[in-house]
Design an enzyme around this catalytic site. Structure first.
Site, mmCIF file in Angstrom:
data_model
loop_
_atom_site.group_PDB
_atom_site.id
_atom_site.type_symbol
_atom_site.label_atom_id
_atom_site.label_comp_id
_atom_site.label_asym_id
_atom_site.label_seq_id
_atom_site.Cartn_x
_atom_site.Cartn_y
_atom_site.Cartn_z
ATOM 1 N N HIS A 1 1.687 4.701 -2.667
ATOM 2 C CA HIS A 1 1.782 6.142 -2.390
ATOM 3 C C HIS A 1 3.145 6.666 -2.844
ATOM 4 O O HIS A 1 3.259 7.732 -3.429
ATOM 5 C CB HIS A 1 1.675 6.406 -0.885
ATOM 6 N N HIS B 1 0.841 -1.207 0.000
ATOM 7 C CA HIS B 1 0.000 0.000 0.000
ATOM 8 C C HIS B 1 0.881 1.263 0.000
ATOM 9 O O HIS B 1 0.725 2.142 -0.853
ATOM 10 C CB HIS B 1 -0.904 -0.032 1.241
ATOM 11 N N GLU B 2 1.792 1.330 0.945
ATOM 12 C CA GLU B 2 2.635 2.528 1.048
ATOM 13 C C GLU B 2 3.543 2.664 -0.174
ATOM 14 O O GLU B 2 3.838 3.776 -0.612
ATOM 15 C CB GLU B 2 3.450 2.519 2.347
ATOM 16 N N GLU C 1 -4.707 7.960 -2.548
ATOM 17 C CA GLU C 1 -5.195 6.685 -2.027
ATOM 18 C C GLU C 1 -5.544 5.731 -3.179
ATOM 19 O O GLU C 1 -5.461 4.508 -3.017
ATOM 20 C CB GLU C 1 -6.401 6.936 -1.112
HETATM 21 MG MG MG Z 1 -2.996 5.380 2.409
#
Ligand code: MG
Length: 480
Positions: free
Chosen positions: A256, A252-253, A282
């Site tokens: 980003h 997830h990160e 996001e």
């Molecule tokens: Mg996030």
């Protein structure tokens, strides 16, 4: 290379950029390696830097008004600067200072109230915070609904009308997931932290994590901090079991972080250097976490590597892990929610925030309204407040209008998947092609285009929750 009236602003902007750089590094440090006792002093230094930045920004205003942009990129720079100037011009200093003071105390009180599951402790603070957010909305101005002004702070141009439309399509998910209670023995399998970390690193490297410009550390809650274009850092967490939590947080990160790393180098040190909004950000993290990381193709591709570092996987198959990554189980805690039920948690927060801001819900009623909706959408009975409206830190920090960006991101991620059709590329490990696809359409533009326009340019259509609902139907089917 930029027009003279723009270059003049950029020369000045360099100071703001450098301040932002230093503050980002301080922010990252406070969440990772700062000794605990330094918190108060760090807070003082940060608050002072915020004031310096505000003063510098406002002193640039006359030059910004005289900018004569000649192309989309320069128009984007002016738009970004005008947004910040407008914010600082319109919101009275008393409101900003009062909010900083109240939230500083509220953070501490919220933590204690949560431990004791005692809403009455937090209630007076929440009342103050709601009132100040209402003042903020009035000062900022809006066309239809005061909450529009707050949404716009995190997702430029996104309104209550947009949010109502998005969430109304998601309400049906409640019925789909009702009664589903999927479990897996993998949730209880324990791992060695060192092996898990090696696995995370090896997977991220293949996805495109660049150790020359990035680092991965550990923090209480995973996050990404973009210090500069050439220094974007992420964190993950290790609980000693339930390995998908650590892996999917890292993935997830990573999503980003490559958004920030993928911005065109010619925007370096300009106001359009960073990602454009929380929702678009996001969408990139959720794309990697949900679309890539939870796919059967991903598990298949990385299964040998997973088995090498997590020996307990000898007893399991690709399908076991795939199902484990996608378990559907309505539960109380948002941050532990699965992909299918996650947005129902956001829906509840959105309805309450909107009601608090337009005064159709009072702070006193929050727990009751909360549990009514938990029963309605998640099919769960009321419990102690720490499993309810006291679970999230956001309100204690004064963040109103932030939650919906999580849903925007999840919905967009499914929409991007539809347009990209990434499955073969994931199975065959052609991750460079996925990165390029996202970079060309989204990352390289930084904040040049406002979010709605960026989505239209990248996908040829507006945000549309149907792809996500379709996806959830498929996931739920795995367990029924
Ligand atoms: Mg996030």
């Amino acid at each position: 290379m930029w027009r003279p009236s723009v270059q003049r602003v950029l020369d000045k902007y360099r100071e703001l950029w450098a301040l932002g750089y230093a503050m980002a590094l301080m922010g990252w440090d406070s969440e990772t390696y700062m000794p605990e006792g330094a918190a108060k002093e760090r807070g003082e230094a940060e608050a002072t830097l915020v004031l310096i930045r505000r003063r510098k920004l406002l002193s640039m205003a006359p030059l910004v008004y005289r900018m004569r942009p000649g192309n989309d990129e320069e128009r984007g720079m002016k738009r970004e600067l005008l947004r910040s100037i407008r914010y600082h011009r319109r919101v009275p200093r008393e409101v900003v200072e009062e909010l900083a003071k109240v939230t500083n105390e509220a953070k501490v009180v919220w933590r204690r109230a949560k431990e004791k599951s005692d809403f009455s402790m937090f209630r007076p603070y929440l009342e103050r915070i709601v009132e100040l957010n209402r003042k903020k909305a009035e000062a900022l101005g809006y066309e239809n609904h005061p909450y529009d002004a707050l949404l716009d702070l995190y997702e430029e141009g996104f309104t209550v009308k947009d949010a109502d439309r998005m969430f109304s399509e998601l309400k049906g998910i409640g019925k789909l997931v009702k009664g589903v209670r999927a479990e897996s023995p993998l949730e209880n399998e324990e791992y060695e932290k060192e092996s898990m970390e090696t696995l995370n690193r090896e997977i991220l490297r293949e996805l495109g994590f660049q150790e020359e410009y990035q680092r991965m550390d550990v923090s209480a809650h995973p996050f990404t901090e973009s210090i500069g274009l050439y220094d974007v850092r992420i964190t993950t967490w290790y609980h000693g079991k339930d390995f998908r939590r650590s892996l999917l947080a890292a993935v997830h990160e990573f999503g980003h972080s490559i958004y920030e790393r993928g911005v065109d180098e010619k925007y370096w040190m300009t106001p359009v250097q960073g990602g454009v909004s929380m929702g678009i950000h996001e969408s990139q993290s959720r794309f990697y976490e949900n679309i890539v990381g939870r796919s059967r193709e991903f598990v298949e591709h990385f299964f040998p590597l997973m088995r090498k570092h997590l020996p307990f996987l000898e007893k399991y198959t690709v399908d076991d892990v795939y199902l484990y990554f996608n378990l559907v189980r309505p539960d109380y805690i948002r941050v532990e929610a699965d992909e299918a039920t996650y947005n129902l948690h956001i829906l509840i927060r959105y309805e309450i925030e909107k009601g608090l801001i337009d005064e159709s819900v009072s702070v006193e009623e929050v727990p009751q309204v909360w549990w009514d909706m938990v029963e309605k959408y998640l099919g769960l009975e009321p419990r102690e407040e720490k499993y309810g409206c006291l679970q999230d830190i956001h309100w204690s920090l004064g963040y109103f209008g932030y939650f919906p960006t999580y849903t925007i991101g999840t919905v967009l991620a499914a929409q991007i998947a539809h347009h990209m059709d990434p499955w073969d590329r994931i199975r065959e490990g052609r991750f460079g092609e996925i990165r390029e696809w996202l970079k060309e359409r989204i990352h390289r533009w930084g904040s040049v285009y406002p979010p709605k326009e960026l989505v239209k340019r990248a996908l040829g259509e507006e945000i549309n929750p149907e792809y996500f609902v379709e996806r959830v139907r498929g996931i739920v089917k795995l367990f029924s």
